[in-house]
Design an enzyme around this catalytic site. Structure first.
Site, mmCIF file in Angstrom:
data_model
loop_
_atom_site.group_PDB
_atom_site.id
_atom_site.type_symbol
_atom_site.label_atom_id
_atom_site.label_comp_id
_atom_site.label_asym_id
_atom_site.label_seq_id
_atom_site.Cartn_x
_atom_site.Cartn_y
_atom_site.Cartn_z
ATOM 1 N N CYS A 263 0.801 -1.228 0.000
ATOM 2 C CA CYS A 263 0.000 0.000 0.000
ATOM 3 C C CYS A 263 0.831 1.275 0.000
ATOM 4 C CB CYS A 263 -0.956 -0.008 1.194
ATOM 5 S SG CYS A 263 -1.953 -1.500 1.272
ATOM 6 N N HIS B 131 -2.534 8.483 5.116
ATOM 7 C CA HIS B 131 -2.855 7.141 4.633
ATOM 8 C C HIS B 131 -4.325 6.860 4.940
ATOM 9 C CE1 HIS B 131 -1.885 3.210 3.125
ATOM 10 N NE2 HIS B 131 -2.350 2.623 4.217
ATOM 11 N N HIS C 102 -9.651 2.091 -0.668
ATOM 12 C CA HIS C 102 -8.217 1.805 -0.610
ATOM 13 C C HIS C 102 -7.816 1.064 -1.874
ATOM 14 C CE1 HIS C 102 -4.285 0.945 0.561
ATOM 15 N NE2 HIS C 102 -4.465 0.595 1.830
#
Length: 417
Positions: A174, A305, A341
């Site tokens: 990620c 994030h 995400h």
């Protein structure tokens, strides 16, 4: 860092962003994407990529109305998986947005770096199902050939007919988009290449959805970063590619400049497979500030994030406070509230969002926000975009295994400004 001279240029060179290509659940192409950011558009919809009958939660942020043939001209579309189609399309958009023709691009020493979490795991999902039902002899050869993650970058090379080029796929989960941008930035500022196409790409797949589902981190309906009632993340998909080049090159060809890449920081603490570590995140932020030559007081805006899970949001905000001290934190936003995400594409898409925020003078919102969690307590620009004259922005990316990457972008101002 000391500078040296090579020809007419100073090294390390200043590096700027001159093209943006995005494929996202809130818009395809930079104009539609930017309007989605301003509106606080949500990309949430029921999953269509796989059968969700066995799951209690069935939402994700899938890309819709994507026609790969509109953007992909040299590579046969059927030879690319969905993530590869996203990657190549975003690269084509970015090159055109930068005002470059293929002939011009082919004259440069180039680099292509693409970050990913899953590669073509959506194809692997399908192959696994075929293996169970009919055995490996039933695998379609075209699908079996296209699954290697390296194709996310090499297919861009093929599409743009590049020859003097290094192509790299970076699998740091990620945080991979920021890793890829940092890799290209280093090559440019050292003079190793003339231009870099950097970003990330991933597609919604059953494997990753199931992993987060088993961890208990999939939200029932919406992603609510920093909210006291947040229940987790939603998986997403897409791609973003940034065209990076030296400032001297951009000025020489009269290119539009979205932003300047000031620096970045990396860390791999390997503390825990999934749990974020505050001290490691803080070290990464501090490393990015030092590389960019900025102080916390100079940061105007943070792209967090911000997954919307309990542990991530609290730990990330605590790490930011560890670096920024007791002063009021800059507005801290999570684009995942809109986009979900998108794994390896997430920080690359966020980097594009930061670049347009700098250029167009606004802060995109954190949507779905109702009540701030006191353990987070940031100005998350709730629900509505805000006009802002931004100078320096910070883009955080945190990944499993402690792979963290933080990117610093700044507004480009000419000497005459």
């Amino acid at each position: 860092m000391d500078t040296t001279q090579r020809g007419s240029e100073e090294f390390p060179r200043r590096v700027v962003v001159t093209g943006l290509g995005v494929v996202t659940s809130i818009g395809i192409g930079i104009e539609t994407f930017t309007s989605g950011l301003r509106e606080g558009r949500s990309g949430v919809r029921p999953i269509t990529a796989f059968d969700t009958a066995a799951f209690a939660h069935r939402n994700a942020c899938e890309v819709v109305d994507f026609d790969p043939a509109r953007w992909i001209r040299r590579v046969p579309v059927e030879e690319l998986g969905r993530a590869g189609q996203f990657s190549v399309a975003a690269a084509r958009m970015a090159v055109e947005d930068a005002g470059l023709t293929d002939d011009q691009l082919q004259q440069y020493r180039a680099m292509v770096t693409v970050g990913t979490t899953d590669g073509e795991s959506r194809d692997l999902d399908g192959l696994a199902a075929l293996n169970l039902s009919d055995g490996p002899a039933s695998y379609p050869q075209s699908v079996a050939r296209r699954y290697p993650a390296s194709r996310l970058s090499t297919s861009i090379v093929r599409e743009l007919a590049l020859e003097d080029v290094e192509a790299v796929t970076i699998p740091t989960a990620c945080a991979a988009g920021n890793y890829a941008i940092g890799y290209g930035f280093d090559a440019l500022r050292s003079g190793d290449v003339d231009i870099a196409l950097c970003g990330g790409a991933d597609a919604v797949c059953r494997k990753t959805f199931l992993a987060f589902y088993r961890l208990g981190t999939i939200a029932p309906e919406a992603c609510q970063p920093f909210d006291v009632n947040r229940q987790g993340l939603l998986t997403g998909e897409g791609a973003s590619v940034l065209v990076l080049e030296s400032l001297e090159s951009a000025l020489a060809r009269g290119a539009r400049i979205y932003a300047e890449v000031l620096g970045y920081g990396l860390a791999c603490d390997a503390y825990h497979p999934v749990a974020p570590d505050r001290d490691s995140i803080a070290r990464t932020i501090d490393a990015a500030h030092r590389d960019a030559g900025v102080t916390p007081e100079q940061i105007d805006f943070i792209s967090a994030h911000g997954t919307g899970t309990k542990a991530n949001d609290i730990t990330e905000v605590a790490a930011i406070r560890q670096v920024f001290g007791d002063r009021e934190l800059p507005p801290t936003v999570s684009f995942k509230s809109m986009l979900g995400h998108s794994m390896g594409a997430a920080s690359a898409i966020a980097a594009a969002a930061c670049a347009v925020a700098l250029t167009d003078g606004f802060m995109p919102p954190t949507i779905n926000h109702e009540e701030m969690d006191p353990e987070c307590a940031v100005d998350c620009v709730p629900n509505q975009a805000r006009p802002a004259d931004l100078e320096i922005v910070q883009n955080n990316a945190l990944a499993f295994g402690g792979n963290n990457a933080v990117l610093i972008l700044g507004k480009y101002r000419s000497a005459a400004a």
